[in-house]
Design an enzyme around this catalytic site. Structure first.
Site, PDB file in Angstrom:
ATOM      1  N   ASP A 142       7.867  37.997  71.793  1.00 42.25           N
ATOM      2  CA  ASP A 142       9.118  38.745  71.931  1.00 42.25           C
ATOM      3  C   ASP A 142      10.326  37.913  71.517  1.00 42.25           C
ATOM      4  OD1 ASP A 142       7.471  40.606  73.103  1.00 42.25           O
ATOM      5  OD2 ASP A 142       8.643  40.790  74.951  1.00 42.25           O
ATOM      6  N   ASP A 143      11.392  38.614  71.205  1.00 44.84           N
ATOM      7  CA  ASP A 143      12.764  38.068  71.062  1.00 44.84           C
ATOM      8  C   ASP A 143      13.066  37.418  69.715  1.00 44.84           C
ATOM      9  OD1 ASP A 143      12.760  38.803  73.727  1.00 44.84           O
ATOM     10  OD2 ASP A 143      13.163  36.806  74.514  1.00 44.84           O
TER      11      ASP A 143
ATOM     12  N   HIS B  13      12.372  45.556  69.818  1.00 48.19           N
ATOM     13  CA  HIS B  13      12.707  44.963  71.128  1.00 48.19           C
ATOM     14  C   HIS B  13      14.195  45.192  71.409  1.00 48.19           C
ATOM     15  CE1 HIS B  13      11.602  42.529  74.551  1.00 48.19           C
ATOM     16  NE2 HIS B  13      12.350  41.495  74.216  1.00 48.19           N
TER      17      HIS B  13
ATOM     18  N   HIS C   3      18.788  43.072  72.633  1.00 50.98           N
ATOM     19  CA  HIS C   3      18.020  42.687  73.817  1.00 50.98           C
ATOM     20  C   HIS C   3      18.662  43.238  75.082  1.00 50.98           C
ATOM     21  CE1 HIS C   3      15.578  40.337  76.607  1.00 50.98           C
ATOM     22  NE2 HIS C   3      14.734  40.213  75.586  1.00 50.98           N
TER      23      HIS C   3
ATOM     24  N   HIS D 257       6.905  34.053  73.776  1.00 52.66           N
ATOM     25  CA  HIS D 257       8.205  34.118  73.098  1.00 52.66           C
ATOM     26  C   HIS D 257       8.254  33.014  72.049  1.00 52.66           C
ATOM     27  CE1 HIS D 257       8.641  35.904  77.073  1.00 52.66           C
ATOM     28  NE2 HIS D 257       9.596  36.657  76.557  1.00 52.66           N
TER      29      HIS D 257
HETATM   30 NI    NI Z   1      12.739  39.885  75.556  1.00 56.79          NI
END
Ligand code: NI
Length: 240
Positions: A65-66, A116, A120, A207
């Site tokens: 993620d991210d 995502h 965020h 991540h």
């Molecule tokens: Ni996230």
């Protein structure tokens, strides 16, 4: 469908418990019981053999993620390529727009790209209308860069509303192995928690924002491949 709602609550509970553990370092033990997802049931049957008698590999899914991150995503992609592993990346629109080459590279190398949100944001924090815009604008960026339709979303903090599944055709993807890599840099601890939580059809949450996460992810891949796991992208876990 009630089951699914319950699953979101469970995912939120897992996340909250994760937060608690992060604030109070101690043995990570309680949350592993709260980690079931729809379509991500474990199989206790051990190794299955197909009709030819060949051993079938256990499927497992690695998600990040991210990202993308200009420093840490490239070595992760290199490592995944070396190991012939396909992963699923849930990108923010703003990071994708900032590092378009990395998004193109992910798509070219066979990884699945998911949404995502653009900045965020949590649905809880920004409200429905803004959340919808965040999803749509992120899909636009990701579809243009990847040349594929974006079907999957990992809602930040696991907060989701089923109406977007119908309205926007998005499929939410939660997780059931969370090594809390974003709040600690102890590579060995992260790897151990991934290995502890690993089971057939598990979805691992990491991540690509930290060097420790990249090292830990690749080391966990090596260990799990030795245990007979095959890394697949998220649709192979949800639909196959
Ligand atoms: Ni996230």
């Amino acid at each position: 469908m009630r089951k699914r709602k319950a699953v979101y609550w469970l995912a939120a509970a897992v996340f909250l418990m994760g937060l608690l553990f992060c604030m109070k370092p101690g043995p990570l033990s309680a949350w592993s019981a709260f980690d079931r997802l729809p379509g991500v049931q474990s199989s206790d049957g051990g190794e299955a053999a197909d009709f030819a008698g060949r051993q079938e590999q256990k499927k497992i899914c690695l998600t990040f993620d991210d990202g993308p991150h200009p420093l840490y995503t490239p070595p992760l992609l290199d490592g995944l390529k070396e190991r012939n592993v396909k992963a699923t990346f849930f990108l923010t629109g703003q990071n994708a727009a900032a590092y378009p080459e990395l998004v193109k590279r992910m798509a070219e190398e066979g990884h699945v790209i998911g949404n995502h949100t653009y900045h965020h944001v949590s649905l809880k924090e920004v409200g429905g209308e803004r959340f919808r815009e965040e999803i749509v604008s992120t899909n636009e960026v990701l579809e243009e860069l990847s040349g594929t339709e974006i079907e999957f979303i990992r809602p930040p903090y696991g907060v989701w509303d089923k109406r977007y599944e119908k309205e926007l055709g998005m499929i939410p993807v939660m997780w059931n192995v969370d090594p809390l890599d974003w709040c600690r840099s102890n590579v060995q601890g992260i790897v151990q928690d991934v290995l502890k939580g690993a089971e057939e059809n598990a979805v691992i949450l990491m991540h690509d924002q930290y060097p420790s996460s990249v090292t830990a992810a690749l080391s966990a891949v090596d260990a799990l491949q030795k245990q007979g796991y095959e890394f697949v992208t998220v649709e192979q876990i949800l639909f196959d």
